[in-house]
Enzyme design. Structure first.
Site, PDB file in Angstrom:
ATOM      1  N   ARG A  44      28.016 -28.135  27.639  1.00 24.90           N
ATOM      2  CA  ARG A  44      27.497 -29.094  26.657  1.00 24.90           C
ATOM      3  C   ARG A  44      28.195 -30.446  26.760  1.00 24.90           C
ATOM      4  O   ARG A  44      27.559 -31.483  26.550  1.00 24.90           O
ATOM      5  CB  ARG A  44      27.629 -28.517  25.254  1.00 24.90           C
ATOM      6  CG  ARG A  44      26.575 -27.451  25.033  1.00 24.90           C
ATOM      7  CD  ARG A  44      26.696 -26.774  23.701  1.00 24.90           C
ATOM      8  NE  ARG A  44      25.474 -26.041  23.422  1.00 24.90           N
ATOM      9  CZ  ARG A  44      25.372 -25.089  22.518  1.00 24.90           C
ATOM     10  NH1 ARG A  44      26.411 -24.754  21.794  1.00 24.90           N
ATOM     11  NH2 ARG A  44      24.224 -24.476  22.323  1.00 24.90           N
ATOM     12  N   LYS A 212      17.346  -8.010  19.842  1.00 23.00           N
ATOM     13  CA  LYS A 212      16.497  -7.663  18.698  1.00 23.00           C
ATOM     14  C   LYS A 212      15.110  -8.281  18.796  1.00 23.00           C
ATOM     15  O   LYS A 212      14.975  -9.478  19.035  1.00 23.00           O
ATOM     16  CB  LYS A 212      17.146  -8.157  17.408  1.00 23.00           C
ATOM     17  CG  LYS A 212      18.413  -7.432  17.069  1.00 23.00           C
ATOM     18  CD  LYS A 212      19.024  -8.039  15.836  1.00 23.00           C
ATOM     19  CE  LYS A 212      20.181  -7.179  15.339  1.00 23.00           C
ATOM     20  NZ  LYS A 212      20.846  -7.826  14.207  1.00 23.00           N
ATOM     21  N   GLY A 374      21.604 -18.449  24.375  1.00 20.09           N
ATOM     22  CA  GLY A 374      23.055 -18.419  24.573  1.00 20.09           C
ATOM     23  C   GLY A 374      23.497 -17.319  25.519  1.00 20.09           C
ATOM     24  O   GLY A 374      24.251 -17.551  26.463  1.00 20.09           O
ATOM     25  N   GLY A 398      19.092 -21.671  19.920  1.00 17.14           N
ATOM     26  CA  GLY A 398      18.236 -21.592  18.736  1.00 17.14           C
ATOM     27  C   GLY A 398      17.142 -22.646  18.744  1.00 17.14           C
ATOM     28  O   GLY A 398      15.990 -22.376  18.414  1.00 17.14           O
TER      29      GLY A 398
HETATM   30  P1  ADP Z   1      19.933 -14.802  23.834  1.00 18.97           P
HETATM   31  O1  ADP Z   1      21.245 -15.239  23.199  1.00 18.97           O
HETATM   32  O2  ADP Z   1      19.861 -15.158  25.287  1.00 18.97           O
HETATM   33  O3  ADP Z   1      18.739 -15.272  23.054  1.00 18.97           O
HETATM   34  P2  ADP Z   1      20.073 -12.253  22.495  1.00 18.97           P
HETATM   35  O4  ADP Z   1      21.169 -12.775  21.632  1.00 18.97           O
HETATM   36  O5  ADP Z   1      18.764 -11.995  21.888  1.00 18.97           O
HETATM   37  O6  ADP Z   1      19.909 -13.198  23.779  1.00 18.97           O
HETATM   38  O7  ADP Z   1      20.539 -10.856  23.133  1.00 18.97           O
HETATM   39  C1  ADP Z   1      21.637 -10.723  23.966  1.00 18.97           C
HETATM   40  C2  ADP Z   1      22.306  -9.380  23.787  1.00 18.97           C
HETATM   41  O8  ADP Z   1      21.379  -8.328  23.966  1.00 18.97           O
HETATM   42  C3  ADP Z   1      23.409  -9.160  24.795  1.00 18.97           C
HETATM   43  O9  ADP Z   1      24.643  -9.087  24.125  1.00 18.97           O
HETATM   44  C4  ADP Z   1      23.043  -7.827  25.443  1.00 18.97           C
HETATM   45  O10 ADP Z   1      24.152  -6.984  25.654  1.00 18.97           O
HETATM   46  C5  ADP Z   1      22.113  -7.217  24.435  1.00 18.97           C
HETATM   47  N1  ADP Z   1      21.254  -6.197  25.037  1.00 18.97           N
HETATM   48  C6  ADP Z   1      20.385  -6.320  26.052  1.00 18.97           C
HETATM   49  N2  ADP Z   1      19.840  -5.140  26.376  1.00 18.97           N
HETATM   50  C7  ADP Z   1      20.365  -4.225  25.545  1.00 18.97           C
HETATM   51  C8  ADP Z   1      20.209  -2.809  25.382  1.00 18.97           C
HETATM   52  N3  ADP Z   1      19.380  -2.135  26.156  1.00 18.97           N
HETATM   53  N4  ADP Z   1      20.927  -2.204  24.404  1.00 18.97           N
HETATM   54  C9  ADP Z   1      21.768  -2.908  23.616  1.00 18.97           C
HETATM   55  N5  ADP Z   1      21.957  -4.228  23.723  1.00 18.97           N
HETATM   56  C10 ADP Z   1      21.273  -4.883  24.677  1.00 18.97           C
HETATM   57 MG    MG Z   2      22.389 -14.454  21.554  1.00 20.98          MG
END
Ligand code: ADP
Ligand code: MG
Length: 425
Positions: A44, A212, A374, A398
């Site tokens: 950043r 999620k 992130g 976000g």
């Molecule tokens: P981003 O920050 O890129 O938007 P998220 O915050 O939605 O992504 O999700 C990232 C997290 O999802 C990571 O910490 C990863 O470990 C977790 N994750 C991915 N696949 C699984 C899984 N099968 N079971 C549990 N956690 C998972």
């Molecule tokens: Mg995240």
């Protein structure tokens, strides 16, 4: 003049427009730090440099405001904790700029600064203290917004990563500054996202993963209207599996969102694609260990097993979709990338996307790729991938999600509104 982006940008101002002008720049300098307060990823800060250099080279008197972490409490005193001061950021910024800057631990706004000092010299920069130390920042307090605009000729919003928040330094100030424009990073981010959302070259493929489904329903709904295929990965796949009546063992599921997942599947007319095989283990990784690891078809996840990544068959057919695509957007890792080997799916797709991305070094590439999130970026950096291997990597997790949801971002709405008023005058 109103630019094609419908807001004014720094590009449209000449050095003469900026020379000697007092400019407040809102940057997103919210870099991750470790327990020792050391910056672990300076992306950043580096991304802020073009706008700051542009202003300094033109002889502007530059103030920079930024937030850092999440200060708590009702008063300035309570919120001003040493661990959240911008000092380490100031040091890193000075190094990166290759130019001495002034860090102002006692001033949050230009008004605070001017009460104690003369305005910065032309071509010099004052980094103001963490904007969130002020209790009015997150409340978008009018008095604070005015203090940000005091003594200022131009407000430059370059903080794409904070544009989804209507705060005093991102939104309120825009209504009080004589002139409000977008910075170079802001413009780059918006151009990239607009290219994906508004007029993409077909086929368009979206890849959505992460932990999620609940945090990404809006994105999935909005993108389903725009893409040819939306490939699902990460833990959210299990909520979709459950919606299809499959067994998921101990895999992460959001039971409250099974109905939503079912509805998305039904409405997607086959565009929503789920993994066909899963890498499972005995338990969630602890100290790098998850017990015995196997790959099974989606329909055969045993009891007492947890799904931690997409399998090789899924990688193969997701790669086919990637290779077809002319436009691609990706948010959310495919598995628990933090613990190898559950980073395999994420890395495989990242490699495939990088190979065919349009980039500065490879303008003949086939696919315009935009990545955000992130943890998605953390996964890339963990696997040593160069962000320049993709067409655009968004600095705003976000903010990029909300943009892809089709929401208006308050910081950007304020830029447009100000441009419209200026243009009409
Ligand atoms: P981003 O920050 O890129 O938007 P998220 O915050 O939605 O992504 O999700 C990232 C997290 O999802 C990571 O910490 C990863 O470990 C977790 N994750 C991915 N696949 C699984 C899984 N099968 N079971 C549990 N956690 C998972
Ligand atoms: Mg995240």
């Amino acid at each position: 003049m109103i630019s094609m982006d419908s807001f004014l940008s720094l590009e449209s101002l000449t050095a003469a427009d900026l020379n000697g002008k007092a400019v407040l720049v809102r940057e997103d300098l919210n870099v991750p730090v470790n327990e020792q307060g050391k910056i672990t990823d300076d992306t950043r800060i580096r991304e802020a440099l073009p706008t700051l250099r542009h202003l300094l080279d033109a002889g502007a008197r530059v103030y920079v405001t930024a937030h850092f972490g999440r200060p708590k409490g009702d008063t300035l005193e309570a919120r001003s904790t040493d661990a959240l001061r911008l000092k380490p950021v100031a040091e890193a910024l000075e190094k990166q700029l290759g130019k001495v800057i002034t860090y102002a631990p006692n001033a949050i706004t230009p008004k605070d600064w001017l009460a104690q000092h003369p305005a910065p010299e032309p071509g010099s920069l004052v980094l103001l203290e963490n904007s969130r130390f002020h209790p009015g920042e997150e409340k978008n307090d009018t008095e604070l917004a005015r203090a940000f605009a005091e003594g200022i000729d131009i407000y430059v919003n370059d903080a794409f990563g904070a544009a989804h928040r209507a705060h005093a330094s991102t939104e309120g100030v825009a209504h009080h500054a004589p002139k409000t424009i977008a910075g170079l990073l802001m413009q780059r981010e918006l151009r990239a996202l607009a290219r994906v959302v508004n007029d993409p070259q077909m086929p368009v493929v979206a890849i959505i993963g992460g932990s999620k489904v609940s945090t990404k329903i809006g994105v999935i709904e909005n993108l389903l209207q725009k893409v040819d295929r939306l490939l699902i990965g990460g833990a959210m796949m299990f909520t979709f599996y459950k919606a299809q009546g499959l067994h998921v063992g101990d895999s992460l599921v959001e039971d409250d969102f099974i109905d939503v997942a079912a509805r998305l599947l039904e409405r997607s007319e086959g565009k929503l694609v789920l993994p066909t095989d899963v890498v499972i283990a005995e338990h969630f990784p602890k100290d790098g260990d998850a017990g015995v690891i196997e790959t099974v078809p989606a329909s055969a996840i045993p009891e007492e097993r947890i799904g931690l990544d997409i399998g090789p068959e899924t990688i193969h057919y997701y790669n086919n979709w990637i290779s077809e695509s002319r436009t691609l957007v990706w948010n959310g890792p495919m598995g628990v990338f933090e613990t190898p080997p559950f980073d395999k799916g994420t890395r495989a797709l990242a490699d495939a996307i990088a190979k065919q991305s349009v980039t500065q070094a490879k303008p003949e590439g086939k696919t315009y790729s935009v990545l955000g999130g992130g943890d998605t970026l953390a996964a890339l950096s963990q696997s040593g991938m160069d962000p320049d291997a993709f067409s655009h990597v968004s600095t705003g997790g976000g903010a990029s999600l909300e943009y892809l949801e089709g929401k208006a971002l308050p910081g950007i709405a304020a830029l447009k509104q100000q441009a419209a008023t200026a243009g009409g005058a």
